[in-house]
Design a protein around this motif. Structure first.
Motif, PDB file in Angstrom:
ATOM      1  N   PHE A  90       0.809  -1.210   0.000  1.00  0.00           N
ATOM      2  CA  PHE A  90       0.000   0.000   0.000  1.00  0.00           C
ATOM      3  C   PHE A  90       0.844   1.264   0.000  1.00  0.00           C
ATOM      4  O   PHE A  90       2.047   1.217   0.226  1.00  0.00           O
ATOM      5  CB  PHE A  90      -0.900   0.023   1.231  1.00  0.00           C
ATOM      6  CG  PHE A  90      -2.184  -0.693   1.025  1.00  0.00           C
ATOM      7  CD1 PHE A  90      -3.327   0.017   0.699  1.00  0.00           C
ATOM      8  CD2 PHE A  90      -2.256  -2.064   1.126  1.00  0.00           C
ATOM      9  CE1 PHE A  90      -4.519  -0.630   0.493  1.00  0.00           C
ATOM     10  CE2 PHE A  90      -3.441  -2.723   0.922  1.00  0.00           C
ATOM     11  CZ  PHE A  90      -4.574  -2.008   0.604  1.00  0.00           C
ATOM     12  N   HIS A  95       3.323   2.538   7.598  1.00  0.00           N
ATOM     13  CA  HIS A  95       2.302   2.766   8.627  1.00  0.00           C
ATOM     14  C   HIS A  95       1.648   1.480   9.098  1.00  0.00           C
ATOM     15  O   HIS A  95       0.814   1.509   9.985  1.00  0.00           O
ATOM     16  CB  HIS A  95       1.230   3.728   8.108  1.00  0.00           C
ATOM     17  CG  HIS A  95       1.762   5.099   7.892  1.00  0.00           C
ATOM     18  ND1 HIS A  95       1.016   6.110   7.341  1.00  0.00           N
ATOM     19  CD2 HIS A  95       2.975   5.628   8.152  1.00  0.00           C
ATOM     20  CE1 HIS A  95       1.756   7.202   7.267  1.00  0.00           C
ATOM     21  NE2 HIS A  95       2.944   6.934   7.746  1.00  0.00           N
ATOM     22  N   GLN A  96       1.975   0.365   8.472  1.00  0.00           N
ATOM     23  CA  GLN A  96       1.345  -0.880   8.884  1.00  0.00           C
ATOM     24  C   GLN A  96       2.269  -1.708   9.788  1.00  0.00           C
ATOM     25  O   GLN A  96       1.891  -2.765  10.249  1.00  0.00           O
ATOM     26  CB  GLN A  96       0.958  -1.698   7.655  1.00  0.00           C
ATOM     27  CG  GLN A  96       2.176  -2.348   7.018  1.00  0.00           C
ATOM     28  CD  GLN A  96       1.948  -2.830   5.621  1.00  0.00           C
ATOM     29  OE1 GLN A  96       1.029  -2.413   4.948  1.00  0.00           O
ATOM     30  NE2 GLN A  96       2.794  -3.739   5.199  1.00  0.00           N
ATOM     31  N   LEU A  97       3.485  -1.232  10.012  1.00  0.00           N
ATOM     32  CA  LEU A  97       4.425  -1.981  10.855  1.00  0.00           C
ATOM     33  C   LEU A  97       3.921  -1.986  12.293  1.00  0.00           C
ATOM     34  O   LEU A  97       3.383  -1.007  12.772  1.00  0.00           O
ATOM     35  CB  LEU A  97       5.818  -1.338  10.802  1.00  0.00           C
ATOM     36  CG  LEU A  97       6.445  -1.224   9.416  1.00  0.00           C
ATOM     37  CD1 LEU A  97       7.753  -0.470   9.485  1.00  0.00           C
ATOM     38  CD2 LEU A  97       6.656  -2.593   8.806  1.00  0.00           C
ATOM     39  N   PHE A  98       4.096  -3.118  12.984  1.00  0.00           N
ATOM     40  CA  PHE A  98       3.579  -3.175  14.350  1.00  0.00           C
ATOM     41  C   PHE A  98       4.411  -4.018  15.301  1.00  0.00           C
ATOM     42  O   PHE A  98       4.248  -3.930  16.503  1.00  0.00           O
ATOM     43  CB  PHE A  98       2.146  -3.697  14.346  1.00  0.00           C
ATOM     44  CG  PHE A  98       2.046  -5.146  13.934  1.00  0.00           C
ATOM     45  CD1 PHE A  98       2.068  -5.498  12.604  1.00  0.00           C
ATOM     46  CD2 PHE A  98       1.958  -6.134  14.885  1.00  0.00           C
ATOM     47  CE1 PHE A  98       1.998  -6.819  12.227  1.00  0.00           C
ATOM     48  CE2 PHE A  98       1.887  -7.467  14.513  1.00  0.00           C
ATOM     49  CZ  PHE A  98       1.905  -7.805  13.173  1.00  0.00           C
ATOM     50  N   ASP A 105       8.317  -8.523  12.149  1.00  0.00           N
ATOM     51  CA  ASP A 105       7.307  -7.877  11.326  1.00  0.00           C
ATOM     52  C   ASP A 105       7.264  -8.502   9.943  1.00  0.00           C
ATOM     53  O   ASP A 105       6.189  -8.743   9.385  1.00  0.00           O
ATOM     54  CB  ASP A 105       7.577  -6.382  11.215  1.00  0.00           C
ATOM     55  CG  ASP A 105       6.294  -5.617  10.965  1.00  0.00           C
ATOM     56  OD1 ASP A 105       5.786  -5.014  11.910  1.00  0.00           O
ATOM     57  OD2 ASP A 105       5.788  -5.674   9.825  1.00  0.00           O
ATOM     58  N   VAL A 106       8.418  -8.791   9.397  1.00  0.00           N
ATOM     59  CA  VAL A 106       8.464  -9.393   8.071  1.00  0.00           C
ATOM     60  C   VAL A 106       7.911 -10.830   8.123  1.00  0.00           C
ATOM     61  O   VAL A 106       7.341 -11.321   7.161  1.00  0.00           O
ATOM     62  CB  VAL A 106       9.896  -9.351   7.506  1.00  0.00           C
ATOM     63  CG1 VAL A 106       9.974 -10.023   6.152  1.00  0.00           C
ATOM     64  CG2 VAL A 106      10.362  -7.910   7.393  1.00  0.00           C
ATOM     65  N   PHE A 108       5.365 -11.766   9.713  1.00  0.00           N
ATOM     66  CA  PHE A 108       3.909 -11.758   9.853  1.00  0.00           C
ATOM     67  C   PHE A 108       3.190 -12.356   8.648  1.00  0.00           C
ATOM     68  O   PHE A 108       2.312 -13.206   8.786  1.00  0.00           O
ATOM     69  CB  PHE A 108       3.433 -10.323  10.104  1.00  0.00           C
ATOM     70  CG  PHE A 108       1.949 -10.176  10.286  1.00  0.00           C
ATOM     71  CD1 PHE A 108       1.328 -10.696  11.407  1.00  0.00           C
ATOM     72  CD2 PHE A 108       1.179  -9.506   9.342  1.00  0.00           C
ATOM     73  CE1 PHE A 108      -0.034 -10.551  11.593  1.00  0.00           C
ATOM     74  CE2 PHE A 108      -0.188  -9.371   9.516  1.00  0.00           C
ATOM     75  CZ  PHE A 108      -0.791  -9.886  10.647  1.00  0.00           C
ATOM     76  N   GLY A 109       3.582 -11.906   7.455  1.00  0.00           N
ATOM     77  CA  GLY A 109       2.935 -12.393   6.241  1.00  0.00           C
ATOM     78  C   GLY A 109       3.061 -13.901   6.060  1.00  0.00           C
ATOM     79  O   GLY A 109       2.043 -14.611   6.019  1.00  0.00           O
ATOM     80  N   ASN A 112       1.126 -15.996   8.490  1.00  0.00           N
ATOM     81  CA  ASN A 112      -0.304 -16.070   8.206  1.00  0.00           C
ATOM     82  C   ASN A 112      -0.636 -17.112   7.147  1.00  0.00           C
ATOM     83  O   ASN A 112      -1.775 -17.536   7.021  1.00  0.00           O
ATOM     84  CB  ASN A 112      -0.829 -14.707   7.739  1.00  0.00           C
ATOM     85  CG  ASN A 112      -0.993 -13.749   8.892  1.00  0.00           C
ATOM     86  OD1 ASN A 112      -1.282 -14.163  10.001  1.00  0.00           O
ATOM     87  ND2 ASN A 112      -0.780 -12.477   8.637  1.00  0.00           N
ATOM     88  N   PHE A 143      10.280   1.076  14.393  1.00  0.00           N
ATOM     89  CA  PHE A 143       9.969   2.496  14.541  1.00  0.00           C
ATOM     90  C   PHE A 143      11.208   3.364  14.720  1.00  0.00           C
ATOM     91  O   PHE A 143      11.135   4.574  14.686  1.00  0.00           O
ATOM     92  CB  PHE A 143       8.994   2.694  15.708  1.00  0.00           C
ATOM     93  CG  PHE A 143       7.780   1.839  15.562  1.00  0.00           C
ATOM     94  CD1 PHE A 143       6.882   2.071  14.522  1.00  0.00           C
ATOM     95  CD2 PHE A 143       7.551   0.779  16.402  1.00  0.00           C
ATOM     96  CE1 PHE A 143       5.786   1.271  14.355  1.00  0.00           C
ATOM     97  CE2 PHE A 143       6.445  -0.034  16.240  1.00  0.00           C
ATOM     98  CZ  PHE A 143       5.562   0.207  15.207  1.00  0.00           C
ATOM     99  N   GLY A 157       7.974  -7.236   3.954  1.00  0.00           N
ATOM    100  CA  GLY A 157       6.855  -7.928   4.585  1.00  0.00           C
ATOM    101  C   GLY A 157       5.927  -8.556   3.573  1.00  0.00           C
ATOM    102  O   GLY A 157       5.315  -9.596   3.824  1.00  0.00           O
TER     103      GLY A 157
END
Lengths: 286, 267
Positions: A90, A95-98, A105-106, A108-109, A112, A143, A157
């Motif tokens: 996107f 802004h989607q990092l958490f 974080d990478v 995560f995808g 899933n 961050f 990611g």
């Protein structure tokens, strides 16, 4: 192999209200494997809406989308698989990092996707390498990174899901010229190495001209041009009328031609322009 | 999916109601809500309904928008109706198992439902016809006298206007982050409660961060314009009562009198 076909796709926002707005009007597209496509349009031309159709985040108001020959909105179609095959990055993806660190974080995808831990980590590592992030950042908080690095992490990611089609919505928005070139070069390199299909969304011809082999120009929800760059740029007058512009090189070549230098105006990159101008100058009996 | 919340969303059009002074609308909304709890007979509710219908008609906001706001309280409404229906003692009409429905219960449940519906619709009219900025301006002015007893009226209203202003922005942001995480294979729907709650982490963390980032930017922007609270701050468009506002107060008073007489005393 993996291809996407959009057949008479229409999309209407807020149908049935006073704010009703047709964001896409009769879009027909075939996206073949391995293509490098630039999707260009002015703000509000529908390009972001279009890319959200490619992985089924938005369903068309009418029309069909086929991935590998199967309608993605059939009830038995596996949307999750589609989203791993069509990776969508996107706008401002940082802004989607958490997660607490870059590596998780990478992960995560791929996590899933239900892969086992080893595979997840291998993919995450490979993806971070693909975007050119060095090891020292892996266990830092996302961050704490700079804007450009954050964006690389976010792109990684999506890459970690091993998509066959990578869609990047304005991947260079808000970056400085150096950061922009770095990201785009990295994407071009990635495409060369892995042969994945890349769709680069942008409002700037200048950005994409250097890389892509096909340009789709959108205007008011419709496809205005869909051709190789030199053909699209030859319509630079029409592009201007919809608030876009051809790369500066096109203008220079047109101006040179007008002032009498016999150059080929179908030039899209600065390097080509240089050779062409030198050639024309040599030929010119001065 | 998250755009269905009407409360706090302004509907842009031009009407008498839109042009009214926000103080009038605030007062009227409060009076209207009170009136709903004063009246306790059918005639009273008919008057309240007609009054509301007239206002909605005048406001030129499609009724659909009011009804959309209703979805949010549907659950509450159903619970209120069920409790009133079954738990009110009185003359029994039907009974089965341990439950009984009484005449008083039906009456109360009906009134409760009407009250809630009118209440939400009434306040929706206010928020749909008044921009958040106008609304908080009105509130600041109405509560002005409280400044004497050191209530920070200006600060409260500024906070409220900022909060209201940010609702749509944060909703949009939520939508965006949700989509971005779905694109990374996140699943917000399936699984049990704990799994669902866990799946919200990738949504909430970025959302909080973005809220703080926006707050920071806003604070900076306000500071850059030398904002320092309400003291000596003047308004570009000060609120001044017009003829139509006085007329509206008159109409409101008329409605209240009618409500009290017909809805309370007469029957």
């Amino acid at each position: 192999m993996s291809s996407l076909i959009l057949d008479h796709v229409n999309y209407i926002y807020e149908a049935g209200t006073a704010m009703e707005f047709a964001a896409l009007k009769d879009i027909n597209l075939v996206i073949n494997k391995g293509e490098f496509i630039g999707l260009i349009g002015h703000t509000g031309s529908g390009k972001s809406t279009l890319v959200q159709h490619l992985n089924g985040l938005l369903a068309p108001s009418s029309g069909n989308i086929f991935f590998d020959g199967a309608d993605i909105h059939d009830s038995d179609f596996d949307k999750k698989r589609l989203r791993s095959k069509v990776g969508l990055v996107f706008q401002y993806p940082e802004h989607q990092l958490f997660e607490i660190d870059v590596f998780s974080d990478v992960c995560f995808g791929p996590k899933n996707l239900g892969l086992d831990r080893k595979e997840v980590e291998l993919r995450a590592y490979a993806a971070l390498k693909q975007v050119g992030l060095s090891d020292e950042y892996f266990y830092q908080s996302p961050f704490d990174l700079s804007g450009g690095q954050k964006r690389r992490v976010a792109i990684a990611g999506v890459l970690a899901m091993k998509p066959e089609i990578l869609v990047l919505d304005e991947p260079t928005a808000g970056l400085d010229p150096k950061g922009r070139d770095e990201i785009l070069d990295q994407i071009a390199k990635l495409r060369e190495e892995t042969g994945i299909t890349v769709i680069l969304v942008s409002h700037s011809m200048e950005d994409v001209a250097k890389y892509v082999s096909r340009i789709i120009v959108m205007n008011r929800g419709q496809i205005m041009f869909d051709d190789v760059p030199r053909e699209v740029f030859s319509h630079y007058k029409e592009l201007e009328s919809v608030g876009l512009a051809a790369p500066q090189v096109t203008y220079i070549m047109q101006a040179l031609k007008k002032s009498g230098l016999d150059v080929d105006t179908d030039i899209t990159t600065i390097r080509e322009a240089k050779t062409e101008i030198l050639r024309a100058l040599k030929k010119e009996p001065s | 999916m998250l755009r269905d919340i009407t409360l706090g969303q302004y509907y842009q059009t031009d009407s008498v109601i839109h042009r009214l002074d926000p103080r009038v609308k605030l007062t009227a909304t409060i009076c209207y809500i009170i009136s709903l709890f004063i009246v306790d007979n059918v005639i009273g509710y008919i008057i309240a309904g007609l009054f509301l219908a007239m206002i909605i008609k005048l406001s030129r906001v499609p009724v659909k928008f009011m009804i959309r706001g209703m979805k949010a309280i549907l659950f509450l409404l159903i619970i209120a109706v069920i409790f009133n229906l079954f738990l009110t003692p009185g003359e029994v009409l039907f009974s089965f198992w341990k439950l009984q429905i009484t005449k008083e219960g039906i009456r109360l449940a009906g009134f409760m439902a009407i009250r809630l519906v009118f209440l939400i619709m009434g306040s929706s009219v206010m928020t749909l016809t008044t921009t958040p900025n106008n609304l908080t301006d009105g509130m600041e002015k109405l509560l002005g006298p409280l400044k004497r007893i050191r209530v920070p009226v200006h600060e409260i209203s500024m906070m409220m206007s900022i909060a209201l202003r940010f609702i749509p922005i944060l909703l949009e942001e939520t939508d965006k982050i949700m989509k971005a995480q779905i694109a990374r294979g996140a699943d917000f729907e399936s699984g049990n409660l704990i799994k669902k709650a866990k799946s919200l982490v990738p949504l909430l963390v970025p959302l909080f961060i973005s809220a703080f980032r926006r707050a920071n930017d806003l604070a900076m922007a306000m500071e850059a314009r030398c904002y320092r609270g309400g003291e000596h701050r003047t308004k570009m468009k000060p609120l001044i009562y017009q003829k139509r506002d006085r007329l509206a107060y008159g109409a409101l008073a008329g409605y209240l009198v009618l409500c009290v007489i017909l809805g309370k005393i007469l029957l």
